[in-house]
Design a protein around this motif. Structure first.
Motif, PDB file in Angstrom:
ATOM      1  N   PHE A 132       0.811  -1.213   0.000  1.00 18.15           N
ATOM      2  CA  PHE A 132       0.000   0.000   0.000  1.00 18.15           C
ATOM      3  C   PHE A 132       0.848   1.269   0.000  1.00 18.15           C
ATOM      4  CE2 PHE A 132      -3.083  -3.105   1.415  1.00 18.15           C
ATOM      5  CZ  PHE A 132      -4.219  -2.715   0.723  1.00 18.15           C
ATOM      6  N   LYS A 133       2.036   1.181   0.593  1.00 15.50           N
ATOM      7  CA  LYS A 133       2.889   2.363   0.710  1.00 15.50           C
ATOM      8  C   LYS A 133       3.278   2.916  -0.662  1.00 15.50           C
ATOM      9  CE  LYS A 133       7.225   3.901   2.856  1.00 15.50           C
ATOM     10  NZ  LYS A 133       8.405   3.472   3.650  1.00 15.50           N
ATOM     11  N   LYS A 134       3.467   2.036  -1.633  1.00 10.86           N
ATOM     12  CA  LYS A 134       3.985   2.471  -2.930  1.00 10.86           C
ATOM     13  C   LYS A 134       2.939   2.411  -4.050  1.00 10.86           C
ATOM     14  CE  LYS A 134       8.780   1.552  -1.814  1.00 10.86           C
ATOM     15  NZ  LYS A 134      10.100   1.152  -2.301  1.00 10.86           N
ATOM     16  N   ARG A 135       1.683   2.226  -3.691  1.00  7.04           N
ATOM     17  CA  ARG A 135       0.642   2.205  -4.711  1.00  7.04           C
ATOM     18  C   ARG A 135       0.359   3.619  -5.206  1.00  7.04           C
ATOM     19  NH1 ARG A 135      -4.494  -1.483  -3.271  1.00  7.04           N
ATOM     20  NH2 ARG A 135      -5.319  -0.140  -4.919  1.00  7.04           N
ATOM     21  N   GLU A 136       0.402   3.792  -6.533  1.00 10.53           N
ATOM     22  CA  GLU A 136       0.193   5.114  -7.117  1.00 10.53           C
ATOM     23  C   GLU A 136      -1.279   5.381  -7.412  1.00 10.53           C
ATOM     24  OE1 GLU A 136       2.881   6.193 -10.299  1.00 10.53           O
ATOM     25  OE2 GLU A 136       4.214   4.563  -9.744  1.00 10.53           O
TER      26      GLU A 136
ATOM     27  N   ARG B 235       2.101  14.895  -3.745  1.00  7.21           N
ATOM     28  CA  ARG B 235       3.397  14.250  -3.484  1.00  7.21           C
ATOM     29  C   ARG B 235       4.565  15.039  -4.067  1.00  7.21           C
ATOM     30  NH1 ARG B 235       0.183   9.618  -4.902  1.00  7.21           N
ATOM     31  NH2 ARG B 235       1.103   9.614  -6.985  1.00  7.21           N
ATOM     32  N   ALA B 236       4.361  15.637  -5.230  1.00  6.39           N
ATOM     33  CA  ALA B 236       5.429  16.437  -5.835  1.00  6.39           C
ATOM     34  C   ALA B 236       5.737  17.665  -4.982  1.00  6.39           C
ATOM     35  CB  ALA B 236       5.037  16.849  -7.251  1.00  6.39           C
ATOM     36  N   LYS B 237       4.693  18.302  -4.452  1.00 13.06           N
ATOM     37  CA  LYS B 237       4.886  19.472  -3.592  1.00 13.06           C
ATOM     38  C   LYS B 237       5.613  19.095  -2.312  1.00 13.06           C
ATOM     39  CE  LYS B 237       2.349  23.287  -1.422  1.00 13.06           C
ATOM     40  NZ  LYS B 237       1.005  23.880  -1.197  1.00 13.06           N
ATOM     41  N   ALA B 238       5.291  17.918  -1.762  1.00 14.30           N
ATOM     42  CA  ALA B 238       5.968  17.448  -0.553  1.00 14.30           C
ATOM     43  C   ALA B 238       7.451  17.206  -0.817  1.00 14.30           C
ATOM     44  CB  ALA B 238       5.306  16.167  -0.050  1.00 14.30           C
TER      45      ALA B 238
ATOM     46  N   PRO C   5       8.133   8.616  -8.372  1.00 12.37           N
ATOM     47  CA  PRO C   5       7.318   8.030  -7.300  1.00 12.37           C
ATOM     48  C   PRO C   5       8.169   7.427  -6.184  1.00 12.37           C
ATOM     49  CG  PRO C   5       6.454   7.397  -9.443  1.00 12.37           C
ATOM     50  CD  PRO C   5       7.769   8.066  -9.694  1.00 12.37           C
ATOM     51  N   LYS C   6       7.728   7.617  -4.944  1.00 13.15           N
ATOM     52  CA  LYS C   6       8.409   7.039  -3.788  1.00 13.15           C
ATOM     53  C   LYS C   6       7.413   6.342  -2.864  1.00 13.15           C
ATOM     54  CE  LYS C   6      11.313   8.185   0.208  1.00 13.15           C
ATOM     55  NZ  LYS C   6      11.950   9.282   0.984  1.00 13.15           N
ATOM     56  N   SER C   7       6.448   7.087  -2.361  1.00 18.15           N
ATOM     57  CA  SER C   7       5.444   6.500  -1.464  1.00 18.15           C
ATOM     58  C   SER C   7       4.137   7.265  -1.596  1.00 18.15           C
ATOM     59  CB  SER C   7       5.928   6.540  -0.009  1.00 18.15           C
ATOM     60  OG  SER C   7       5.922   7.873   0.493  1.00 18.15           O
TER      61      SER C   7
ATOM     62  N   THR D  27       4.801  11.106  -0.390  1.00 17.00           N
ATOM     63  CA  THR D  27       5.763  12.009  -1.016  1.00 17.00           C
ATOM     64  C   THR D  27       6.431  11.342  -2.206  1.00 17.00           C
ATOM     65  OG1 THR D  27       7.746  13.385  -0.676  1.00 17.00           O
ATOM     66  CG2 THR D  27       7.665  11.282   0.484  1.00 17.00           C
ATOM     67  N   ASP D  28       6.804  12.131  -3.202  1.00 19.37           N
ATOM     68  CA  ASP D  28       7.651  11.656  -4.289  1.00 19.37           C
ATOM     69  C   ASP D  28       9.104  11.758  -3.846  1.00 19.37           C
ATOM     70  OD1 ASP D  28       5.549  11.107  -5.943  1.00 19.37           O
ATOM     71  OD2 ASP D  28       5.744  12.934  -7.148  1.00 19.37           O
ATOM     72  N   ARG D  29       9.985  11.217  -4.655  1.00 18.87           N
ATOM     73  CA  ARG D  29      11.420  11.348  -4.397  1.00 18.87           C
ATOM     74  C   ARG D  29      11.972  12.441  -5.310  1.00 18.87           C
ATOM     75  NH1 ARG D  29      14.730   7.852  -2.133  1.00 18.87           N
ATOM     76  NH2 ARG D  29      13.305   6.098  -2.491  1.00 18.87           N
ATOM     77  N   GLY D  30      12.626  13.409  -4.718  1.00 14.03           N
ATOM     78  CA  GLY D  30      13.217  14.482  -5.506  1.00 14.03           C
ATOM     79  C   GLY D  30      14.496  14.023  -6.178  1.00 14.03           C
ATOM     80  N   ILE D  31      14.674  14.377  -7.445  1.00  9.07           N
ATOM     81  CA  ILE D  31      15.904  14.040  -8.167  1.00  9.07           C
ATOM     82  C   ILE D  31      16.375  15.282  -8.915  1.00  9.07           C
ATOM     83  CG2 ILE D  31      15.306  11.601  -8.460  1.00  9.07           C
ATOM     84  CD1 ILE D  31      14.566  12.285 -11.382  1.00  9.07           C
TER      85      ILE D  31
END
Length: 235
Positions: free
Chosen positions: A10-14, A22-25, A144-146, A149-153
């Motif tokens: 569930f943590k990684k379901r988009e 998530r992008a803002k986070a 995508p991360k969770s 939040t997304d993962r910033g790159i």
């Protein structure tokens, strides 16, 4: 194990819409890490800080150890550079090696000057170098991360990542001489198994760990030739 697997499912379901941007986070976390780096840079240069003396002594010890492990900085022509699989500035859809060679080579000014030393000649099969695009920045993006939040790159210029891969290979080679093989996780797996069985070992997962390595800290810890090489390859 079952609970952890359920959580991971569930943590990684988009497809779950929970009202979280998530992008803002991810952007908020990035900006926070930049603020922390700025504060650390200021602290490292503040001689009135009560901990300045103790920290300077510790940094000196770390400098000596790091200098011993890294050894002499390799000359640019000895770097084994290459392309990674990810996206770059100007190359985001098809990211294989032929595509990166064909598109206009995005680069910072320092990186293209370093590349001249690495290649040693203009006679190379890299068509994109005939169409340089200068950009002294990287582009912030997210993956995508969770669910929260997304993962910033950071999407870097092509030439810069080409050089960074070579510098990384040189550092990895030096670390192997001291028993640290970043390409082999068998030792980590063994220690993780021991820790999970008897609790004698644990890992520490720090939030924003890699994002809060400030530039002044790197400058203080690394021998200057190594820092200069890394700095020329950064955006």
């Amino acid at each position: 194990f079952a609970i952890a697997q359920c959580q991971a499912l569930f943590k990684k379901r988009e497809d779950l819409e929970l009202g979280v941007d998530r992008a803002k986070a991810a952007l908020g976390s990035f900006l926070q890490s930049e603020d922390l780096c700025r504060e650390m840079n200021e602290k490292l240069r503040n001689m009135l800080d009560p901990q300045y003396g103790a920290r300077a002594a510790l940094i000196h010890q770390m400098q000596r150890k790091i200098s011993m492990i890294l050894g002499p900085c390799p000359s640019p022509e000895r770097l084994r550079c290459g392309f990674g699989p990810g996206t770059n500035m100007g190359c985001s859809k098809t990211t294989n090696v032929p595509s990166k060679l064909e598109v206009s080579a995005t680069t910072t000014v320092d990186a293209i000057l370093l590349l001249k030393e690495v290649l040693g000649t203009a006679n190379v099969a890299w068509p994109g170098l005939n169409r340089l695009t200068f950009c002294d920045w990287a582009k912030f993006s997210t993956v995508p991360k969770s669910w929260k939040t997304d993962r910033g790159i950071m999407v870097e210029p092509i030439v810069n990542t080409f050089l960074q891969k070579g510098i990384g290979a040189a550092i990895r080679a030096r670390l192997r001489l001291f028993g640290v093989n970043l390409s082999d996780q068998s030792r980590n797996r063994t220690l993780a198994l021991i820790g999970s069985r008897d609790g004698s070992l644990a890992t520490i997962d720090l939030s924003m760990a890699s994002d809060t390595i400030s530039s002044f800290l790197v400058a203080d810890l690394l021998p200057y030739p190594w820092f200069d090489l890394l700095y020329k390859a950064r955006s």
